[in-house]
Scaffold this motif. Structure first.
Motif, short mmCIF file in Angstrom:
data_model
loop_
_atom_site.label_atom_id
_atom_site.label_comp_id
_atom_site.label_asym_id
_atom_site.label_seq_id
_atom_site.Cartn_x
_atom_site.Cartn_y
_atom_site.Cartn_z
N LEU A 175 0.87 -1.18 0.00
CA LEU A 175 0.00 0.00 0.00
C LEU A 175 0.90 1.22 0.00
O LEU A 175 1.88 1.27 0.75
N PHE A 218 0.52 5.22 0.56
CA PHE A 218 -0.38 6.31 0.95
C PHE A 218 -0.34 7.47 -0.04
O PHE A 218 -1.31 8.23 -0.13
N ASP A 267 -0.49 7.16 -3.19
CA ASP A 267 -1.44 6.81 -4.25
C ASP A 267 -2.88 6.89 -3.79
O ASP A 267 -3.78 7.10 -4.60
N GLN A 268 -3.10 6.68 -2.52
CA GLN A 268 -4.45 6.76 -1.96
C GLN A 268 -4.35 7.17 -0.51
O GLN A 268 -3.94 6.40 0.34
N ALA A 269 -4.71 8.41 -0.26
CA ALA A 269 -4.64 8.95 1.10
C ALA A 269 -5.62 8.21 1.99
O ALA A 269 -6.71 7.83 1.57
N TYR A 270 -5.22 8.01 3.24
CA TYR A 270 -6.08 7.32 4.19
C TYR A 270 -7.28 8.19 4.54
O TYR A 270 -7.15 9.37 4.81
N GLN A 271 -8.45 7.57 4.55
CA GLN A 271 -9.67 8.23 5.01
C GLN A 271 -10.35 7.28 5.98
O GLN A 271 -10.61 6.12 5.66
#
Length: 166
Positions: free
Chosen positions: A65, A67, A69-73
């Motif tokens: 993973l 972060f 590429d895809q911020a944590y929500q």
């Protein structure tokens, strides 16, 4: 002798009982409360706890993973029922993934990154074990939040001070 996967499944099942009891007690009217400005709100902490079992299936299905590429929500929830639904869904996905996994599925590397920075690189088995440790860690953190809000705590591995038979 139980396999590693059988042990992980057993531990996840056992820890889910206490986790569920803790999530049931989260006060919906205090979702934005936090014990310190640097602490997560109870909404974010409880949401993170509810989704943590999902790391088991994610780990088995991916190589890592990033972060960047895809911020944590944190998951959105507005009631204890919604919070528990998030937990039950992630728990079911974790159990299903473990039930079809083979021991050799635990051996490949899995990497957590933020851009080019490697935050963690471990075998998939180690990452699953780490996610279970995170579940227990954050659940204990939630216990402190609930104690500060004077909400009675369930016992974790024995009775709590709030147990009338203690």
């Amino acid at each position: 002798m139980m396999s590693t996967i059988q042990n992980l499944l057993k531990e996840l099942t056992e820890e889910s009982v206490v986790t569920r009891k803790m999530l049931e007690r989260v006060p919906v009217d205090k979702q934005d409360w936090q014990p310190h400005e640097k602490s997560m709100s109870i909404r974010k902490l409880a949401g993170h706890i509810a989704e943590l079992p999902g790391w088991v299936s994610m780990t088995l299905k991916t190589d890592g993973l990033n972060f960047a590429d895809q911020a944590y929500q944190s998951p959105e929830w507005n009631s204890n029922q919604e919070l528990l639904e998030i937990f039950e869904k992630s728990l079911a996905e974790a159990k299903a993934a473990l039930q079809i996994a083979k021991e050799e599925d635990l051996l490949p590397a899995w990497t957590l990154k933020n851009g080019e920075q490697v935050l963690m690189s471990k075998t998939k088995g180690e990452v699953i074990r780490h996610s279970m440790s995170q579940l227990v860690h954050h659940r204990a953190q939630l216990g402190v939040y609930l104690r500060l809000l004077d909400i009675p705590l369930p016992g974790s591995y024995g009775p709590s001070a709030d147990d009338p038979n203690f």
